[in-house]
Design a protein around this motif. Structure first.
Motif, PDB file in Angstrom:
ATOM      1  N   ARG A 220      78.472  73.349  85.009  1.00 44.98           N
ATOM      2  CA  ARG A 220      78.034  74.660  85.472  1.00 44.98           C
ATOM      3  C   ARG A 220      78.425  74.834  86.942  1.00 44.98           C
ATOM      4  NH1 ARG A 220      74.344  77.594  82.550  1.00 44.98           N
ATOM      5  NH2 ARG A 220      73.496  76.610  80.673  1.00 44.98           N
ATOM      6  N   LEU A 221      78.876  76.044  87.271  1.00 51.17           N
ATOM      7  CA  LEU A 221      79.229  76.379  88.644  1.00 51.17           C
ATOM      8  C   LEU A 221      78.727  77.777  88.962  1.00 51.17           C
ATOM      9  CD1 LEU A 221      82.973  75.220  88.805  1.00 51.17           C
ATOM     10  CD2 LEU A 221      81.032  74.084  89.878  1.00 51.17           C
ATOM     11  N   ASN A 222      78.383  78.013  90.227  1.00 48.60           N
ATOM     12  CA  ASN A 222      78.095  79.368  90.674  1.00 48.60           C
ATOM     13  C   ASN A 222      79.419  80.108  90.782  1.00 48.60           C
ATOM     14  OD1 ASN A 222      75.900  77.528  92.281  1.00 48.60           O
ATOM     15  ND2 ASN A 222      75.042  79.452  91.547  1.00 48.60           N
ATOM     16  N   SER A 223      79.539  81.235  90.095  1.00 48.23           N
ATOM     17  CA  SER A 223      80.834  81.914  90.028  1.00 48.23           C
ATOM     18  C   SER A 223      81.347  82.342  91.394  1.00 48.23           C
ATOM     19  CB  SER A 223      80.747  83.131  89.093  1.00 48.23           C
ATOM     20  OG  SER A 223      79.814  84.071  89.576  1.00 48.23           O
ATOM     21  N   SER A 224      80.439  82.690  92.314  1.00 48.40           N
ATOM     22  CA  SER A 224      80.878  83.121  93.638  1.00 48.40           C
ATOM     23  C   SER A 224      81.372  81.957  94.495  1.00 48.40           C
ATOM     24  CB  SER A 224      79.747  83.850  94.368  1.00 48.40           C
ATOM     25  OG  SER A 224      78.614  83.026  94.507  1.00 48.40           O
ATOM     26  N   MET A 225      81.120  80.706  94.048  1.00 46.73           N
ATOM     27  CA  MET A 225      81.574  79.540  94.789  1.00 46.73           C
ATOM     28  C   MET A 225      82.917  79.016  94.285  1.00 46.73           C
ATOM     29  SD  MET A 225      79.435  78.911  97.174  1.00 46.73           S
ATOM     30  CE  MET A 225      79.823  77.220  97.647  1.00 46.73           C
ATOM     31  N   ILE A 226      83.346  79.452  93.129  1.00 51.95           N
ATOM     32  CA  ILE A 226      84.571  78.921  92.526  1.00 51.95           C
ATOM     33  C   ILE A 226      85.791  79.035  93.447  1.00 51.95           C
ATOM     34  CG2 ILE A 226      86.247  79.309  90.661  1.00 51.95           C
ATOM     35  CD1 ILE A 226      83.892  79.723  88.776  1.00 51.95           C
ATOM     36  N   PRO A 227      86.007  80.171  94.133  1.00 50.03           N
ATOM     37  CA  PRO A 227      87.192  80.253  95.006  1.00 50.03           C
ATOM     38  C   PRO A 227      87.195  79.230  96.143  1.00 50.03           C
ATOM     39  CG  PRO A 227      86.287  82.446  94.569  1.00 50.03           C
ATOM     40  CD  PRO A 227      85.284  81.449  94.069  1.00 50.03           C
ATOM     41  N   LYS A 228      86.045  78.665  96.479  1.00 50.17           N
ATOM     42  CA  LYS A 228      85.955  77.721  97.584  1.00 50.17           C
ATOM     43  C   LYS A 228      86.283  76.286  97.165  1.00 50.17           C
ATOM     44  CE  LYS A 228      82.639  78.106 100.561  1.00 50.17           C
ATOM     45  NZ  LYS A 228      83.470  78.477 101.724  1.00 50.17           N
ATOM     46  N   ILE A 229      86.245  76.004  95.853  1.00 50.49           N
ATOM     47  CA  ILE A 229      86.385  74.625  95.381  1.00 50.49           C
ATOM     48  C   ILE A 229      87.859  74.202  95.344  1.00 50.49           C
ATOM     49  CG2 ILE A 229      85.901  73.027  93.503  1.00 50.49           C
ATOM     50  CD1 ILE A 229      83.458  74.141  95.059  1.00 50.49           C
TER      51      ILE A 229
END
Length: 323
Positions: free
Chosen positions: A237-246
Motif C-alpha cells: 500500500r502507498l499513499n497515491s500523492s507520495m508515489i511521484p516522490k519515490i
C-alpha cells in the motif's frame, strides 16, 4: 460499537451528505493538523461552456517546505453513491481544475481573504519559503504541471472503491474515512485516521521534502525470490500523492537479521494485478549496503511500508536515525 465500563457508543450513520460535511468541520483540526488549511466554501469551477463542477471544499497542504499542494475535496456517503458516480465526479473535478486554473486560484484566494488566521498562515509560509506573497504562492501551486490532487472523505471505504480509485486515475487521490458514534447521553465520538498519518509518523526526524525512499519489511523467502531475483516488490500500500516522490526502495530484513540491507532504484510503480495495492519494478538489481540494524527503539522495526530518504539510510548507524 465502541465500549468501556462507563459508556457504550453506537455507530450513527450519516443520513445526509451535509451531516458528513458538518462532521468534517467538527474534527478538521485533528483530521488535517496544523500545517493544512481546510476551506469548505462551495464555489463552482470550470471553463465557460465546458465542464463545470462544485467541489465540497479545498485543502491547502503546507507540510512540505518545497512542494505545497492543494487538494480538491469531495465528501460522499458510500450508501448513497455508486462507485461509478464517485469516480466520474472526481474525474470531472480534474477536468474543471485543469481548464480553469485562474478561476480556481481566485476562488481559493477569496476564501482565504475572508479568514484572517488562515490568510496569515499562508503569508507566513510564503515569507519563510521564498514566495513573494500569498497570490504568488497560490499561483505557483496551481499552475505547475500535474497540480491536481483529490481528497475523498467518505463514511466507509470498500476495497472495490479503493481499487477503482487506483486503476482509473493518473493523478493522486487520497481517501479519508470518517465515522461517528453516539452514547445514550448524546455525546459523539468520531473515528478517523489523521490525513496522511503514515507520512506524519515518518517525518519526526526527516523533512517531508527529503523523502525519496520507501522502506519495506521482507521475510527471507520473499526477499530472495522477489526483491533479489525478481527485481521487484509487490502487493504494498502507498499513499497515491507520495508515489511521484519515490525514487528508491529499501529492504528491511526481519528477524533474525533485523536490519536494512539492500536498496534499489525504482523504475516504475504500477497497480498490482486488479487490487488496491502496488508493485514496484527496479531499474537494476538491488545493491547491498552496510547494514542498518535496529537501535534502542525496537518500535522502529517496520511492520508495513515506511517513508525515508536514501541519503539518511546510507548515513544511519541504526534504525533510530532512519525514521
Amino acid at each position: 460499537m465502541l465500549w468501556n465500563k462507563e459508556n457504550k457508543y453506537i455507530e450513527i450513520p450519516y443520513d445526509k451528505e451535509s451531516e458528513l460535511e458538518d462532521a468534517v468541520n467538527e474534527v478538521k483540526a485533528a483530521l488535517f493538523g496544523t500545517t493544512r488549511i481546510y476551506l469548505d466554501d462551495k464555489k463552482k469551477i470550470g471553463k465557460k461552456g465546458g465542464t463545470n463542477n462544485l467541489p465540497d471544499g479545498y485543502l491547502i497542504d503546507l507540510t512540505n517546505s518545497q512542494e505545497p499542494k492543494i487538494f480538491v475535496v469531495e465528501n460522499d456517503l458510500s450508501s448513497h453513491q455508486h462507485l461509478k458516480h464517485i469516480a466520474v465526479q472526481i474525474l470531472e473535478f480534474s477536468l474543471s481544475f485543469e481548464t480553469s486554473k485562474v478561476k480556481v486560484k481566485n476562488v481559493i484566494k477569496e476564501m482565504l481573504q475572508k479568514r484572517k488566521f488562515e490568510w496569515k498562515k499562508c503569508e507566513d509560509y510564503a515569507k519563510k519559503n521564498g514566495f513573494e506573497n500569498v497570490d504568488y504562492l497560490l499561483e505557483s501551486i496551481i499552475h505547475k504541471k500535474d497540480s491536481f490532487n483529490a481528497l475523498l472523505i467518505i463514511d466507509e471505504l470498500g476495497e472495490e472503491l479503493e481499487t477503482v480509485l487506483i486503476s482509473r486515475f493518473k493523478f493522486p487521490v487520497e481517501v479519508v474515512t470518517l465515522r461517528r458514534f453516539k452514547n445514550r447521553n448524546g455525546d459523539l465520538l468520531y473515528e478517523f485516521q489523521p490525513f496522511l498519518n503514515e507520512i506524519t509518523e515518518d517525518t519526526e526526524k526527516i523533512d517531508i521534502s527529503e523523502i525519496d525512499t520507501i522502506v519495506v519489511p521482507a521475510r527471507e523467502d520473499g526477499f530472495k525470490d522477489v526483491f533479489i531475483d525478481g527485481n521487484s516488490w509487490y502487493a504494498i500500500r502507498l499513499n497515491s500523492s507520495m508515489i511521484p516522490k519515490i525514487k528508491y526502495i529499501a529492504a528491511y530484513q526481519v528477524s533474525p537479521i533485523s536490519a536494512i540491507t539492500h536498496i534499489a532504484n525504482v523504475k516504475s510503480i504500477e497497480q498490482w494485478k486488479d487490487t488496491n495495492k502496488y508493485i514496484l519494478y527496479f531499474t537494476e538489481p538491488a545493491e547491498e549496503i552496510k547494514k542498518v540494524p535496529l537501535g534502542k527503539s525496537k518500535g522502529k522495526a517496520p511492520q508495513s511500508p515506511r517513508y525515508s530518504s536514501k541519503n539518511r539510510i546510507l548515513k544511519a548507524k541504526t534504525m533510530d536515525n532512519v525514521f
